[in-house]
Design an enzyme around this catalytic site. Structure first.
Site, PDB file in Angstrom:
ATOM      1  N   CYS A 272       8.655   8.555  -5.231  1.00  0.00           N
ATOM      2  CA  CYS A 272       9.561   7.936  -4.253  1.00  0.00           C
ATOM      3  C   CYS A 272      10.688   8.819  -3.732  1.00  0.00           C
ATOM      4  CB  CYS A 272      10.149   6.665  -4.842  1.00  0.00           C
ATOM      5  SG  CYS A 272       8.907   5.417  -5.168  1.00  0.00           S
TER       6      CYS A 272
ATOM      7  N   ALA B  43      19.222   3.340  -0.982  1.00  0.00           N
ATOM      8  CA  ALA B  43      19.362   3.254  -2.439  1.00  0.00           C
ATOM      9  C   ALA B  43      18.721   4.472  -3.090  1.00  0.00           C
ATOM     10  CB  ALA B  43      18.709   1.962  -2.951  1.00  0.00           C
TER      11      ALA B  43
ATOM     12  N   LEU C 174      12.014  -1.629  -8.462  1.00  0.00           N
ATOM     13  CA  LEU C 174      11.667  -1.335  -9.865  1.00  0.00           C
ATOM     14  C   LEU C 174      11.557   0.171 -10.074  1.00  0.00           C
ATOM     15  CD1 LEU C 174       8.457  -0.323 -10.320  1.00  0.00           C
ATOM     16  CD2 LEU C 174       8.021  -2.662  -9.711  1.00  0.00           C
TER      17      LEU C 174
ATOM     18  N   VAL D 135       0.839  -1.199   0.000  1.00  0.00           N
ATOM     19  CA  VAL D 135       0.000   0.000   0.000  1.00  0.00           C
ATOM     20  C   VAL D 135       0.879   1.256   0.000  1.00  0.00           C
ATOM     21  CG1 VAL D 135      -1.906  -1.167   1.154  1.00  0.00           C
ATOM     22  CG2 VAL D 135      -0.211   0.062   2.516  1.00  0.00           C
TER      23      VAL D 135
ATOM     24  N   LEU E 162      20.584   7.453  -5.302  1.00  0.00           N
ATOM     25  CA  LEU E 162      20.197   7.721  -6.695  1.00  0.00           C
ATOM     26  C   LEU E 162      19.793   9.182  -6.865  1.00  0.00           C
ATOM     27  CD1 LEU E 162      18.138   4.467  -7.392  1.00  0.00           C
ATOM     28  CD2 LEU E 162      20.271   5.133  -8.531  1.00  0.00           C
TER      29      LEU E 162
ATOM     30  N   THR F 129       2.621   4.752   1.076  1.00  0.00           N
ATOM     31  CA  THR F 129       3.205   5.266   2.318  1.00  0.00           C
ATOM     32  C   THR F 129       3.623   6.720   2.077  1.00  0.00           C
ATOM     33  OG1 THR F 129       5.325   4.335   1.576  1.00  0.00           O
ATOM     34  CG2 THR F 129       4.074   3.054   3.172  1.00  0.00           C
TER      35      THR F 129
ATOM     36  N   PHE G 162       6.322  12.290 -14.868  1.00  0.00           N
ATOM     37  CA  PHE G 162       7.604  12.599 -14.198  1.00  0.00           C
ATOM     38  C   PHE G 162       8.795  12.008 -14.917  1.00  0.00           C
ATOM     39  CE2 PHE G 162       9.311   8.937 -11.817  1.00  0.00           C
ATOM     40  CZ  PHE G 162       8.282   8.021 -11.927  1.00  0.00           C
TER      41      PHE G 162
HETATM   42  N1  LIG Z   1       5.877   3.518  -7.543  1.00  0.00           N
HETATM   43  C1  LIG Z   1       7.057   2.955  -7.550  1.00  0.00           C
HETATM   44  O1  LIG Z   1       7.749   2.973  -8.559  1.00  0.00           O
HETATM   45  C2  LIG Z   1       7.597   2.281  -6.325  1.00  0.00           C
HETATM   46  C3  LIG Z   1       8.753   1.505  -6.445  1.00  0.00           C
HETATM   47  C4  LIG Z   1       9.252   0.860  -5.319  1.00  0.00           C
HETATM   48  C5  LIG Z   1       8.598   0.996  -4.105  1.00  0.00           C
HETATM   49  N2  LIG Z   1       7.479   1.754  -4.013  1.00  0.00           N
HETATM   50  C6  LIG Z   1       6.775   1.789  -2.728  1.00  0.00           C
HETATM   51  O2  LIG Z   1       5.682   0.867  -2.791  1.00  0.00           O
HETATM   52  C7  LIG Z   1       4.559   1.352  -2.042  1.00  0.00           C
HETATM   53  C8  LIG Z   1       3.342   1.438  -2.942  1.00  0.00           C
HETATM   54  O3  LIG Z   1       3.592   2.381  -3.952  1.00  0.00           O
HETATM   55  P1  LIG Z   1       2.652   2.516  -5.232  1.00  0.00           P
HETATM   56  O4  LIG Z   1       3.329   3.473  -6.133  1.00  0.00           O
HETATM   57  O5  LIG Z   1       2.294   1.153  -5.725  1.00  0.00           O
HETATM   58  O6  LIG Z   1       1.370   3.187  -4.558  1.00  0.00           O
HETATM   59  P2  LIG Z   1      -0.103   3.348  -5.190  1.00  0.00           P
HETATM   60  O7  LIG Z   1      -0.704   4.511  -4.526  1.00  0.00           O
HETATM   61  O8  LIG Z   1      -0.025   3.282  -6.676  1.00  0.00           O
HETATM   62  O9  LIG Z   1      -0.875   2.016  -4.738  1.00  0.00           O
HETATM   63  C9  LIG Z   1      -1.225   1.734  -3.408  1.00  0.00           C
HETATM   64  C10 LIG Z   1      -2.611   1.075  -3.416  1.00  0.00           C
HETATM   65  O10 LIG Z   1      -2.872   0.604  -2.101  1.00  0.00           O
HETATM   66  C11 LIG Z   1      -4.294   0.707  -1.902  1.00  0.00           C
HETATM   67  N3  LIG Z   1      -4.585   0.633  -0.465  1.00  0.00           N
HETATM   68  C12 LIG Z   1      -4.250   1.520   0.507  1.00  0.00           C
HETATM   69  N4  LIG Z   1      -4.661   1.082   1.703  1.00  0.00           N
HETATM   70  C13 LIG Z   1      -5.294  -0.107   1.490  1.00  0.00           C
HETATM   71  C14 LIG Z   1      -5.922  -1.059   2.346  1.00  0.00           C
HETATM   72  N5  LIG Z   1      -5.977  -0.874   3.666  1.00  0.00           N
HETATM   73  N6  LIG Z   1      -6.467  -2.161   1.784  1.00  0.00           N
HETATM   74  C15 LIG Z   1      -6.399  -2.364   0.451  1.00  0.00           C
HETATM   75  N7  LIG Z   1      -5.801  -1.503  -0.405  1.00  0.00           N
HETATM   76  C16 LIG Z   1      -5.254  -0.394   0.113  1.00  0.00           C
HETATM   77  C17 LIG Z   1      -4.648   2.026  -2.546  1.00  0.00           C
HETATM   78  O11 LIG Z   1      -6.030   2.078  -2.847  1.00  0.00           O
HETATM   79  C18 LIG Z   1      -3.752   2.010  -3.789  1.00  0.00           C
HETATM   80  O12 LIG Z   1      -4.427   1.502  -4.927  1.00  0.00           O
HETATM   81  C19 LIG Z   1       5.013   2.686  -1.441  1.00  0.00           C
HETATM   82  O13 LIG Z   1       5.519   2.449  -0.163  1.00  0.00           O
HETATM   83  C20 LIG Z   1       6.140   3.104  -2.361  1.00  0.00           C
HETATM   84  O14 LIG Z   1       7.082   3.929  -1.710  1.00  0.00           O
HETATM   85  C21 LIG Z   1       6.958   2.385  -5.105  1.00  0.00           C
HETATM   86  O1  LIG Z   2      19.936  10.780 -14.587  1.00  0.00           O
HETATM   87  C1  LIG Z   2      18.771  10.965 -14.196  1.00  0.00           C
HETATM   88  C2  LIG Z   2      17.936   9.920 -13.737  1.00  0.00           C
HETATM   89  C3  LIG Z   2      16.654  10.214 -13.304  1.00  0.00           C
HETATM   90  N1  LIG Z   2      16.197  11.484 -13.339  1.00  0.00           N
HETATM   91  C4  LIG Z   2      14.825  11.772 -12.863  1.00  0.00           C
HETATM   92  O2  LIG Z   2      14.652  11.180 -11.593  1.00  0.00           O
HETATM   93  C5  LIG Z   2      13.300  10.809 -11.393  1.00  0.00           C
HETATM   94  C6  LIG Z   2      13.201   9.361 -10.941  1.00  0.00           C
HETATM   95  O3  LIG Z   2      13.570   8.502 -11.988  1.00  0.00           O
HETATM   96  P1  LIG Z   2      13.710   6.928 -11.813  1.00  0.00           P
HETATM   97  O4  LIG Z   2      14.542   6.640 -10.635  1.00  0.00           O
HETATM   98  O5  LIG Z   2      14.163   6.378 -13.093  1.00  0.00           O
HETATM   99  O6  LIG Z   2      12.196   6.472 -11.598  1.00  0.00           O
HETATM  100  P2  LIG Z   2      11.366   5.974 -10.313  1.00  0.00           P
HETATM  101  O7  LIG Z   2      10.250   5.159 -10.840  1.00  0.00           O
HETATM  102  O8  LIG Z   2      11.078   7.118  -9.427  1.00  0.00           O
HETATM  103  O9  LIG Z   2      12.340   4.941  -9.567  1.00  0.00           O
HETATM  104  C7  LIG Z   2      13.057   5.250  -8.370  1.00  0.00           C
HETATM  105  O10 LIG Z   2      12.215   5.113  -7.247  1.00  0.00           O
HETATM  106  C8  LIG Z   2      11.639   3.798  -7.101  1.00  0.00           C
HETATM  107  C9  LIG Z   2      10.675   3.864  -5.948  1.00  0.00           C
HETATM  108  O11 LIG Z   2      11.284   3.703  -4.716  1.00  0.00           O
HETATM  109  C10 LIG Z   2      12.758   2.795  -6.918  1.00  0.00           C
HETATM  110  O12 LIG Z   2      12.203   1.494  -6.774  1.00  0.00           O
HETATM  111  C11 LIG Z   2      13.700   2.846  -8.118  1.00  0.00           C
HETATM  112  O13 LIG Z   2      14.787   1.941  -7.923  1.00  0.00           O
HETATM  113  C12 LIG Z   2      14.218   4.263  -8.274  1.00  0.00           C
HETATM  114  O14 LIG Z   2      15.023   4.360  -9.447  1.00  0.00           O
HETATM  115  C13 LIG Z   2      12.591  11.069 -12.735  1.00  0.00           C
HETATM  116  O15 LIG Z   2      11.908  12.302 -12.679  1.00  0.00           O
HETATM  117  C14 LIG Z   2      13.738  11.145 -13.710  1.00  0.00           C
HETATM  118  O16 LIG Z   2      13.439  11.928 -14.829  1.00  0.00           O
HETATM  119  C15 LIG Z   2      16.994  12.520 -13.800  1.00  0.00           C
HETATM  120  O17 LIG Z   2      16.573  13.674 -13.828  1.00  0.00           O
HETATM  121  N2  LIG Z   2      18.267  12.230 -14.218  1.00  0.00           N
END
Ligand SMILES: NC(=O)c1ccc[n+]([C@@H]2O[C@H](COP(=O)([O-])OP(=O)(O)OC[C@H]3O[C@@H](n4cnc5c(N)ncnc54)[C@H](O)[C@@H]3O)[C@@H](O)[C@H]2O)c1
Ligand SMILES: O=c1ccn([C@@H]2O[C@H](COP(=O)(O)OP(=O)(O)O[C@H]3O[C@H](CO)[C@@H](O)[C@H](O)[C@H]3O)[C@@H](O)[C@H]2O)c(=O)[nH]1
Length: 462
Positions: free
Chosen positions: A276, A223, A163, A90, A227, A92, A338
């Site tokens: 993030c 991490a 990811l 979910v 980054l 955060t 973004f």
């Molecule tokens: N977006 C990314 O690229 C990314 C990458 C790595 C880690 N994370 C982390 O993963 C987590 C989730 O991120 P996200 O981008 O998938 O968020 P998101 O907002 O896209 O999805 C979270 C989902 O959880 C649901 N939810 C919330 N409370 C709930 C509950 N009690 N029961 C059932 N569903 C519930 C919401 O309705 C929502 O659809 C965060 O902690 C984030 O920091 C995100």
């Molecule tokens: O050289 C660079 C690389 C990235 N960005 C910007 O930085 C932001 C984040 O990019 P990116 O890290 O590729 O995407 P995210 O999906 O936010 O992924 C980051 O955040 C995730 C959520 O925690 C992590 O899981 C990933 O490992 C981490 O890369 C974006 O606006 C990019 O355009 C730059 O401006 N310059």
């Protein structure tokens, strides 16, 4: 062997990660649940173009596994009851109220999940933290499960997700590493091994790293901090390049060839966005402060300060270049997401640049290949700088790039979508007011080519 998994949260992480687990492990039933009915309906949509998340390759993975061993549902209790392993995925977000407002991670959704699992579970479960969490959150989850549960045994694992959006499927298919933190007790190690066995279906064992829970939780925040720090570092240099005649792309290439530095994540930009980086660094800063580590907190906070500065100075430079006024001028935005290859706009630099320009009464037209009007208006309104009605006076969302730029004074490139490079830039030039300015916030376009056409072209850091 685990046969039944549930994931709470069908968002950008829960959806793709579970789809890939289901595709790679046809013998495991994977149910992804969410409170948001619209989101679940979209995941179940027969038209794969309507999935709630745009991610290259995701549609094929969902198509293969959905209905076979991958299910999307709003029946949270049922899925919890049936699962042996429950991922919590979910959101955060940064807290917007009370102690830690604007810094700490809001853990209310995590706690609600823990309480729901405690209430529903009638058999032993492994609970996996997939969301990004402050270090030591596992302790809080354990307390809730152990004190309010039905006497069943819970093991808590930390399995942060690395990811990046836009490349999520590739990242999940071939991760640099999978990180799993667990208790050092015998049952803790057994739970770790059960999760290792799932990933080992497609990830080689030498890339699956196991640690204690606290290292795993903190590694995720670390991490992201590293980054984001690279992006802020190169962006800091971009401003110095602009003053000195150095070119930030050349500087990035020169330092990136040093194998100790490495070439990735050195692309100067209008500022990093995404859900993030900012949230996780603020959270790290808050944790450091809560332990009294003020120098550590200040060090990481500077990454955010630099990023805010980079976004703001991009807008400022546009205004000063456009003869110190943008009032009533049409400014065309190419890109709102973004980064490229995602429909996610959370914390996108475009939102802040638009807000600054609208404060100067610019008329902003936006085209993004994957972001719709409702989202763009939502993003602007969320800042609460002005009312929805006011915002609507100044922003127009277009479906065609050529009408977006027509009769504009300037174009700002806010997202590095590949298709922008393929546009007919001569046609665009001809349709604009002169002098025709391009402010390239992604250093995406060819300066020489644009200048030959007649544009006044400004990139970041040169
Ligand atoms: N977006 C990314 O690229 C990314 C990458 C790595 C880690 N994370 C982390 O993963 C987590 C989730 O991120 P996200 O981008 O998938 O968020 P998101 O907002 O896209 O999805 C979270 C989902 O959880 C649901 N939810 C919330 N409370 C709930 C509950 N009690 N029961 C059932 N569903 C519930 C919401 O309705 C929502 O659809 C965060 O902690 C984030 O920091 C995100
Ligand atoms: O050289 C660079 C690389 C990235 N960005 C910007 O930085 C932001 C984040 O990019 P990116 O890290 O590729 O995407 P995210 O999906 O936010 O992924 C980051 O955040 C995730 C959520 O925690 C992590 O899981 C990933 O490992 C981490 O890369 C974006 O606006 C990019 O355009 C730059 O401006 N310059």
């Amino acid at each position: 062997m685990i046969k039944n998994i549930c994931c709470i949260g069908a968002g950008y992480v829960g959806g793709p990660t579970m789809a890939v687990i289901a595709q790679k492990c046809p013998n495991i039933k994977v149910t992804v649940v969410d409170l948001n009915e619209d989101r679940i309906d979209a995941w179940n949509s027969s038209n794969l173009e309507n999935l709630p998340i745009y991610e290259p390759g995701l549609d094929r993975v969902v198509e293969e596994a959905r209905g076979r061993n991958l299910f999307f549902s709003t029946e949270v209790d049922k899925a919890i009851d049936e699962a042996e392993m429950i991922f919590i995925s979910v959101n955060t977000p940064t807290k917007t109220y009370g102690v830690g407002k604007g810094m700490a991670a809001d853990l209310k959704y995590i706690e609600l999940c823990a309480r729901q699992i405690a209430r529903v579970a009638k058999s032993d479960k492994i609970v996996v933290e997939k969301s990004t969490l402050p270090v030591r959150t596992a302790q809080a989850i354990k307390d809730i499960l152990d004190h309010t549960g039905n006497g069943v045994n819970f093991q808590i694992l930390s399995n942060p997700e690395f990811l990046a959006e836009g490349t999520a499927i590739d990242d999940l298919f071939a991760p640099d590493r999978v990180l799993i933190g667990g208790d050092i007790t015998e049952s803790g190690q057994k739970a770790i091994n059960q999760l290792v066995d799932i990933y080992a279906n497609w990830v080689s064992k030498d890339r699956i790293l196991t640690t204690n829970v606290w290292s795993s939780e903190l590694s995720k925040l670390t991490a992201n901090a590293f980054l984001a720090q690279r992006v802020s570092s190169i962006n800091a240099m971009s401003e110095l390049c602009e003053k000195t005649g150095a070119d930030v792309n050349e500087v990035a290439k020169a330092i990136g060839m040093d194998s100790r530095i490495g070439s990735k994540f050195l692309k100067a930009s209008v500022g990093f966005g995404g859900s993030c980086f900012q949230k996780d660094i603020l959270n790290l800063v808050y944790i450091a402060k809560s332990y009294g580590l003020n120098e550590v907190a200040d060090y990481w906070e500077q990454v955010i300060i630099m990023n805010d500065h980079q976004k703001r100075r991009f807008a400022k430079n546009m205004i000063s270049t456009l003869y110190n006024t943008v009032s009533g001028k049409k400014i065309a935005f190419l890109g709102w997401a973004f980064k490229k290859d995602t429909n996610d706009t959370r914390e996108s630099a475009a939102i802040y640049v638009a807000d600054d320009l609208i404060s100067e009464q610019a008329m902003v037209s936006v085209f993004d290949p994957k972001v719709d009007e409702t989202q763009i208006l939502f993003d602007l309104n969320y800042l609460e700088t002005r009312s929805d009605i006011e915002n609507k006076k100044y922003i127009k969302i277009e479906k065609d790039p050529y009408s977006t730029v027509e009769n504009s004074h300037a174009i700002a490139i806010l997202t590095e979508w590949d298709e922008f490079k393929t546009y007919d830039w001569k046609r665009i030039y001809d349709s604009m007011l002169k002098p025709a300015f391009v402010f390239d916030g992604r250093n995406l376009l060819d300066k020489k080519e644009l200048e030959e056409i007649g544009f006044v072209y400004q990139a970041i850091g040169s």
